[in-house]
Design an enzyme around this catalytic site. Structure first.
Site, mmCIF file in Angstrom:
data_model
loop_
_atom_site.group_PDB
_atom_site.id
_atom_site.type_symbol
_atom_site.label_atom_id
_atom_site.label_comp_id
_atom_site.label_asym_id
_atom_site.label_seq_id
_atom_site.Cartn_x
_atom_site.Cartn_y
_atom_site.Cartn_z
ATOM 1 N N MET A 26 0.841 -1.195 0.000
ATOM 2 C CA MET A 26 0.000 0.000 0.000
ATOM 3 C C MET A 26 0.877 1.246 0.000
ATOM 4 O O MET A 26 1.869 1.312 0.730
ATOM 5 C CB MET A 26 -0.896 0.032 1.234
ATOM 6 C CG MET A 26 -1.982 -1.013 1.269
ATOM 7 S SD MET A 26 -3.027 -0.783 2.732
ATOM 8 C CE MET A 26 -4.144 -2.165 2.557
ATOM 9 N N LYS A 27 0.504 2.229 -0.810
ATOM 10 C CA LYS A 27 1.209 3.518 -0.816
ATOM 11 C C LYS A 27 0.365 4.509 -0.031
ATOM 12 O O LYS A 27 -0.741 4.863 -0.452
ATOM 13 C CB LYS A 27 1.435 4.017 -2.245
ATOM 14 C CG LYS A 27 2.346 5.236 -2.298
ATOM 15 C CD LYS A 27 2.618 5.669 -3.702
ATOM 16 C CE LYS A 27 3.725 6.713 -3.757
ATOM 17 N NZ LYS A 27 3.617 7.766 -2.752
ATOM 18 N N LEU A 28 0.891 4.959 1.096
ATOM 19 C CA LEU A 28 0.140 5.830 1.993
ATOM 20 C C LEU A 28 0.436 7.294 1.711
ATOM 21 O O LEU A 28 1.532 7.653 1.295
ATOM 22 C CB LEU A 28 0.489 5.494 3.447
ATOM 23 C CG LEU A 28 0.388 4.011 3.828
ATOM 24 C CD1 LEU A 28 0.725 3.830 5.298
ATOM 25 C CD2 LEU A 28 -0.985 3.467 3.514
ATOM 26 N N GLU A 175 -3.114 6.044 -1.456
ATOM 27 C CA GLU A 175 -3.044 6.759 -2.725
ATOM 28 C C GLU A 175 -2.570 5.906 -3.886
ATOM 29 O O GLU A 175 -2.547 6.366 -5.030
ATOM 30 C CB GLU A 175 -2.165 7.994 -2.606
ATOM 31 C CG GLU A 175 -0.714 7.702 -2.291
ATOM 32 C CD GLU A 175 0.142 8.955 -2.409
ATOM 33 O OE1 GLU A 175 -0.372 9.997 -2.835
ATOM 34 O OE2 GLU A 175 1.332 8.879 -2.085
ATOM 35 N N GLY A 176 -2.191 4.665 -3.627
ATOM 36 C CA GLY A 176 -1.753 3.833 -4.726
ATOM 37 C C GLY A 176 -1.091 2.563 -4.234
ATOM 38 O O GLY A 176 -1.243 2.164 -3.069
#
Length: 289
Positions: A26-28, A175-176
């Site tokens: 997960m991109k935080l 966010e991605g």
């Protein structure tokens, strides 16, 4: 390992890679941060190499639970009351004086979401592959107190699970997705071993100037990758406060290709801007690099 350390960066791609040698994280939506647990205490480093310990004192205090000689790569995040990750809250904290940062930390403590291990007490682990560094990170964090705000980022080797995260968790501040080749060492810069897809992709742009005053800039004139200089939308108060000390105005006035006047600056200041909007000459500054 010498301070500051250069960080690994992810290349933007339109879709997740496929294959058995990829792991997906997960991109935080927070602030990139290197956590150094030294013999004397804890230091926190921004992606740019700046020491940001004073703004994130709560995380520095929690970092004392790590063994001396540990260096982690991760993201400092702050959540709202409904559990959503708030980049705006992280931005406000990063731009605060130590006194204000301490007050904000009492109101809304930060979390440190670690996604890589650069050094263990036994030594530098950057040459080791990701599929060895990841278990080492998880093992390291199991020794911390149960209520620690230092946690490992969620990761999976299942591409479908990563796509589900991407498609369903955006409203929570995810966010991605960052894809990491499991056989790759930790290398500084963009090497192709880390790939990212995000909902609103961004690019780095050099600041050419500003509107308003150097102490209170209203907007930035930024040089885009195609060479065009465009004026950004109005800066948030937190961003303006953080960027202002870096602006060195030159005499005279300059103009963008659209005729907007701005005060030029000397030196190199780099900001992250939303890339998708730049095709229409509307630039939103996200953060200072």
């Amino acid at each position: 390992m010498d301070w500051p350390v250069s960080v690994a960066l992810a290349q933007s791609v339109p879709e997740l890679p496929t294959g058995a040698d990829w792991s997906y994280e997960m991109k935080l939506d927070g602030h990139r941060m290197i956590m150094w647990r030294t013999d004397d205490g804890v230091r926190l480093q921004a992606r740019s190499g700046r020491d940001v310990t004073a703004a994130w004192g709560d995380l520095a205090l929690d970092g004392h639970h790590l063994q001396a000689g540990t260096v982690l790569d991760g993201e400092a995040v702050i959540t709202t009351e409904d559990g959503r990750i708030s980049f705006e809250a992280a931005q406000a904290r990063a731009a605060s004086s130590p006194t204000r940062a301490h007050r904000l930390a009492a109101q809304r403590p930060a979390h440190y979401i670690a996604f890589d291990t650069l050094q263990l007490p036994s030594g530098n682990v950057r040459p080791r592959p990701y599929n060895e560094r990841r278990p080492a990170l998880l093992n390291l964090l199991t020794g911390l107190p149960a209520n620690t705000p230092i946690q490992a980022v969620s990761a999976t080797t299942d591409r479908d699970t990563a796509l589900t995260w991407y498609n369903t968790l955006h409203h929570q501040g995810i966010e991605g997705i960052v894809s990491k080749r499991t056989t790759s060492p930790y290398r500084a810069g963009r090497t192709g071993a880390w790939l990212k897809i995000r909902h609103a992709d961004t690019i780095d742009a050099t600041v050419a100037g500003f509107t308003g005053t150097a102490r209170h800039p209203k907007a930035l004139a930024v040089r885009l990758p195609d060479g065009r200089i465009a004026l950004s939308q109005r800066l948030t108060t937190a961003l303006a406060t953080r960027i202002a000390p870096r602006l060195v105005p030159q005499s005279g006035r300059a103009h963008t290709q659209d005729g907007d006047a701005y005060t030029p600056v000397s030196g190199e200041v780099v900001v992250e801007v939303v890339a998708g909007a730049t095709r229409h000459a509307v630039v939103t500054v996200v953060r200072l690099r």
